[in-house]
Design a protein around this motif. Structure first.
Motif, PDB file in Angstrom:
ATOM      1  N   TYR A 251       0.811  -1.220   0.000  1.00 39.00           N
ATOM      2  CA  TYR A 251       0.000   0.000   0.000  1.00 39.00           C
ATOM      3  C   TYR A 251       0.845   1.272   0.000  1.00 39.00           C
ATOM      4  CZ  TYR A 251      -3.436  -3.483   1.502  1.00 39.00           C
ATOM      5  OH  TYR A 251      -4.236  -4.596   1.584  1.00 39.00           O
ATOM      6  N   LYS A 271      -6.795  -2.720   2.105  1.00 38.25           N
ATOM      7  CA  LYS A 271      -6.628  -1.413   2.741  1.00 38.25           C
ATOM      8  C   LYS A 271      -6.460  -0.315   1.695  1.00 38.25           C
ATOM      9  CE  LYS A 271      -4.517  -3.590   6.815  1.00 38.25           C
ATOM     10  NZ  LYS A 271      -3.316  -3.671   7.681  1.00 38.25           N
ATOM     11  N   GLU A 272      -6.191   0.870   2.169  1.00 40.63           N
ATOM     12  CA  GLU A 272      -6.111   2.035   1.277  1.00 40.63           C
ATOM     13  C   GLU A 272      -4.752   2.104   0.577  1.00 40.63           C
ATOM     14  OE1 GLU A 272      -8.642   3.783   0.696  1.00 40.63           O
ATOM     15  OE2 GLU A 272      -9.989   3.249   2.342  1.00 40.63           O
ATOM     16  N   PRO A 293     -12.076  -0.494  -0.796  1.00 43.40           N
ATOM     17  CA  PRO A 293     -11.567   0.738  -0.174  1.00 43.40           C
ATOM     18  C   PRO A 293     -11.817   1.948  -1.071  1.00 43.40           C
ATOM     19  CG  PRO A 293      -9.756  -0.563  -1.052  1.00 43.40           C
ATOM     20  CD  PRO A 293     -10.989  -1.416  -1.194  1.00 43.40           C
ATOM     21  N   SER A 294     -12.096   3.054  -0.465  1.00 47.94           N
ATOM     22  CA  SER A 294     -12.418   4.260  -1.231  1.00 47.94           C
ATOM     23  C   SER A 294     -11.246   4.746  -2.071  1.00 47.94           C
ATOM     24  CB  SER A 294     -12.867   5.380  -0.276  1.00 47.94           C
ATOM     25  OG  SER A 294     -11.831   5.670   0.669  1.00 47.94           O
ATOM     26  N   SER A 295     -10.023   4.379  -1.667  1.00 44.04           N
ATOM     27  CA  SER A 295      -8.844   4.839  -2.414  1.00 44.04           C
ATOM     28  C   SER A 295      -8.844   4.324  -3.846  1.00 44.04           C
ATOM     29  CB  SER A 295      -7.561   4.370  -1.709  1.00 44.04           C
ATOM     30  OG  SER A 295      -7.490   2.953  -1.665  1.00 44.04           O
TER      31      SER A 295
END
Length: 862
Positions: A251, A271-272, A293-295
């Motif tokens: 990440y 995860k981001e 994840p929004s990323s």
């Protein structure tokens, strides 16, 4: 194309230092004396594919520093004299048909900085002496057949920046010593047989930009350290057995552009991502959980996002992806995601570069409205959803010119009016509820799949206007009429033709053109009559032929055995008749690739075909099975799928539809015919056989003990014949036998006990009055011994012990006599039993004489 003239080189000045003939399209043999020019430093013969070089030989006087012979034809292998080129710094012998071992003498080339032996046929182990090449910066041995372990001595090559061992057969663990290569920027160990864990020492390789160890058998977690691999651009660890959570450095690595971690067992949440440079993320076929994840929706450079076949959950709105203008491929299939399909916020030209959208099993109930904005779509997969009704009119706007692949199978569609896409090549409407006449596909179609619907009526000959058809599946519908004769003319391109389970009548098309490409031909479950046309021999690549469950009236087509690749032959449930026995030796090599041979429920007669059984080389494990895939099938010509063959068989007494035919299935079914005689002992050669069904025939004699050699056998059905004798005890040692039926025969004696035989029920033995022991109700009466000194009058030994020995009398003399002896002893326990025993033995002799003539049988001594 230029020929090589040896006289030209004889006149070359001894002062010649550099000679480059790369890409000159040279042909013929190259003169050996070129290597003797004393001052030659550089020789480049690359790109001359028709240039033949005799086995190379080098003398110690050579001053060569650069030798490049790529894309040529070098006969044989690398000679040990290669070690004489002590001045050599740059050596490229790639793609030149080299074979044999990598010579240890390469370890003498201490000045070597660049070594490329890729794309050859080199085999054997890598020599440890390669670790002597301390000046080496580039080592490429990819695309060979090298085996054994990666030498730990490679960890000595501290100047190495490029190490490529891709696509070999290397095994064992990755040596920890590779962590010493601190200058390494490229490490490719993919497509080998490596196992164990990724060593922690790999975290030392801080300069790595390209790391791939895909398609191996690595396990455990990925070594983790937040600051690791900060220069990494490309990562491929796909197709392994890796588990645990995704490492934290994944990440944070800001230069990372490509991530391939698919086909593993990673778990936990995604995860981001912090890297804005990411272009490709492939995490499909893992055990990842939780929401996206929004990323991911902020990765502006992202072109490929593949997250299928995991356990991701949550609701996705398509507008979330509108911030990804460069996205070309999106695959969210086979998760627990729900896609909000018809939001009002969809706008035209959303994701203008999206060409590949895969939303299989995303809980869609209708065609998503956001598809209207995807004008450039080439591939669309909406299969395995809950879409009802018909394909809406506005769908013709979706990729009207660009769409080549459309899969809407396994839904609840009820109607298809037409196919508006001008350049469609692959169309899958299978497993819906569509009725009506069969629509005619576009002339551009390669793959047309409409199986498992309710189409009816006749098939128009206009379908043959689709002259590019290679895969056609119309099975499991209500189509009727005759089979269009023009299918025979399509066969020069058609590979897969499945018309199973319809109502076609008439005869099989009589003509298959020369050069026929058919590999799968399935007409099972129709109303077809007449003989099979010999023109099918033009289909030399035929692998599966299924004509079962028709009304074909013919003798056995022996000539089918000459098809060199035929693996599956199903002629079950027809009106075929006559013997299978052949006398000509020309048939001894027929059916050498056969794996499934089903002639059940016909009227075949005569003895079982010994010559054919002897020629089943694939089942005898003498014919190597060439396929590297798990199931029999054919690839979509566009590379968008693999279409498996299917057949129906009787497996373990049950009618079974094999939707996929496992490449290792080996089955013989000759049941429900009129075969007679005994089972030939040669049946014991078929050591890969999984299923054997000879039930409901007129076979007789004993069950051969050679069946005990069939160590892969899972089911054996010999029921409803006239077999006699005992069940061989060797059958109890068959480790995988899970279904066994010898009912309705004339067998006698004790049923084998233990192992698999303890799992078979009484119905396996019904109709054999002479069988005894578990699980039938009739016991074998194994009894206690009688008092001693009772056989002295008969001249036998005075100390008599009974029990199992009495049972042996039964085995030798017939179960009736053995049981009678046991019965008398058990009931009386008195000396009177001796009189009965003598009478029984006399009766035994009398009956055997009447049956066997003058042959005598002495009494067994107890």
């Amino acid at each position: 194309m230029t020929s090589v003239n040896a006289h030209v080189f004889m006149n070359l000045s001894s002062s010649l230092r550099s000679l480059s003939l790369a890409g000159c399209d040279l042909q013929g043999k190259f003169p050996k004396n070129i290597f003797d020019l004393p001052n030659l430093n550089l020789l480049n013969l690359g790109g001359n594919q028709n240039l033949n070089l005799d086995p190379l030989k080098f003398n110690r006087s050579s001053n060569l520093e650069q030798l490049i012979i790529s894309d040529a034809n070098i006969c044989g292998g690398l000679p040990d004299s290669m070690g004489n080129l002590v001045s050599l710094k740059f050596l490229v012998l790639s793609h030149s048909n080299l074979s044999g071992l990598v010579p240890r003498s390469l370890g003498n080339l201490l000045k070597l900085t660049h070594l490329d032996l890729s794309e050859n046929q080199l085999s054997g182990q890598l020599p440890r002496k390669l670790g002597n090449l301390l000046q080496l910066t580039h080592l490429d041995l990819s695309k060979n057949q090298l085996s054994g372990q990666i030498p730990r001595s490679l960890g000595n090559l501290l100047q190495l920046t490029h190490l490529d061992l891709w696509l070999n057969q290397l095994s064992g663990q990755i040596p920890r010593s590779l962590g010493n290569l601190l200058q390494l920027t490229v490490l490719d160990l993919g497509w080998n047989k490596l196992s164990g864990q990724i060593p922690l020492s790999i975290l030392n390789l801080t300069q790595l930009e390209y790391l791939t160890i895909s398609n191996n058998s690595l396990e455990g977690s990925i070594p983790d350290e937040v600051t690791a691999f900060h220069n990494l651009i490309y990562l491929d660890l796909s197709d392994n057995l890796l588990n645990g959570t995704l490492p934290s450095w994944l990440y944070t690595a800001r230069s990372l552009k490509t991530i391939y971690l698919s086909q593993n067992q990673f778990s936990g949440h995604i995860k981001e991502f912090q890297s804005k440079s990411l272009e490709l993320i492939a995490l499909e076929s893992n055990k990842l959980q939780g929401p996206l994840p929004s990323s991911k929706f902020q990765l502006l450079n992202l072109t490929h996002l593949s997250l299928s076949s995991s356990n991701l959950s949550g609701v996705i709105e398509f507008r979330m992806f509108s911030n990804l203008p460069n996205l070309k491929l999106l695959d969210l299939s086979y998760n627990s995601l729900s896609l909000a399909s018809n939001t009002t916020s969809c706008v035209n030209h959303i994701l203008p570069n999206l060409t590949d959208l895969r939303l299989s099993s995303c809980n869609l109930s209708e065609f998503p409205q956001f598809l209207k904005g995807l004008k450039s779509l080439k591939r669309l997969d909406l299969s395995c959803n809950k879409i009802e009704g018909k394909i809406p009119q506005w769908m013709q706007e979706v990729g009207n010119v660009s769409l080549t692949y459309f899969n809407v199978s396994h839904n609840s569609l009820t109607e298809v009016e037409h196919f508006p896409w001008k350049n469609i090549e692959s169309l899958d409407l299978s497993s819906n509820l569509i009725s009506g006449n069969l629509p005619i596909p576009a002339s551009t179609i390669n793959v047309f799949l409409i199986s498992n619907n309710s189409f009816n009526g006749e098939v128009s000959s206009l379908i043959c206007n689709a002259s590019s058809l290679q895969i056609l599946d119309l099975s499991h519908n209500n189509l009727s009429g005759t089979i269009p004769q023009c299918f025979g003319n399509l066969s020069n391109r058609l590979q897969f033709l499945n018309l199973k389970k319809n109502k076609f009548y008439g005869t099989i098309p009589p003509t298959f053109a020369e050069g026929c490409q058919l590999s799968n031909f399935n007409l099972n479950g129709n109303l077809l009559e007449g003989p099979l046309t010999p023109s099918i021999l033009n289909c030399r690549g035929l692998e599966v032929l299924d004509l079962g469950n028709n009304k074909i009236n013919d003798t056995f087509p022996h000539w089918l055995g000459s098809l060199p690749h035929l693996q599956v032959l199903v002629l079950k449930s027809n009106h075929m008749h006559g013997p299978l026995c052949v006398n000509s030796s020309k048939f001894s090599h027929f059916f050498s690739k056969i794996q499934i041979f089903d002639l059940s429920s016909n009227y075949f007669s005569g003895p079982l075909p010994v010559r054919y059984i002897n020629s089943f080389k694939a089942i005898i494990n003498l014919e190597k099975i060439g396929s590297t895939v798990s199931y029999m099938g054919v690839n979509d010509p566009r590379g968008t799928g693999f279409y498996t063959y299917s057949i129906g068989i009787v497996m373990k007494g049950q009618d079974t539809e094999l939707v996929k035919i496992f490449t290792m299935w080996m089955i013989i079914d000759l049941s429900n015919n009129q075969f007679e005689g005994g089972i030939p002992k040669v049946i014991g050669k078929l050591n890969l056989l999984k299923g054997l069904n000879l039930s409901h025939n007129n076979l007789n004699g004993g069950i051969p003990t050679s069946i005990g050699n069939l160590t892969s056998l899972e089911w054996l059905d010999l029921s409803s014949n006239r077999f006699s004798g005992t069940i061989p005890n060797r059958l109890a040692d068959l480790p995988f036998l899970s279904s066994f039926n010898v009912s309705e025969n004339q067998l006698h004696g004790q049923i084998p006990q233990g192992k698999q035989f303890n799992t078979f029920g009484n119905d396996s033995y019904e109709g054999n009055k002479g069988l005894c022991g578990f699980p039938v109700s009739k016991g074998c009466n194994i009894i206690e011994p009688p008092p001693p000194n009772v056989l002295e009058k008969d001249g036998s030994e005075s100390n008599i012990t009974f029990g199992w020995k009495v049972v042996l009398i039964g085995y030798e003399c017939g179960v009736v006599f053995g049981m009678s002896v046991g019965y008398v002893v058990f009931q009386t326990g008195k000396p009177k039993w001796l009189v009965n025993l003598v009478e029984i033995q006399h009766e035994k002799k009398r009956r055997r004489k009447s049956k066997d003539g003058s042959r005598s049988n002495g009494r067994r001594r107890i």
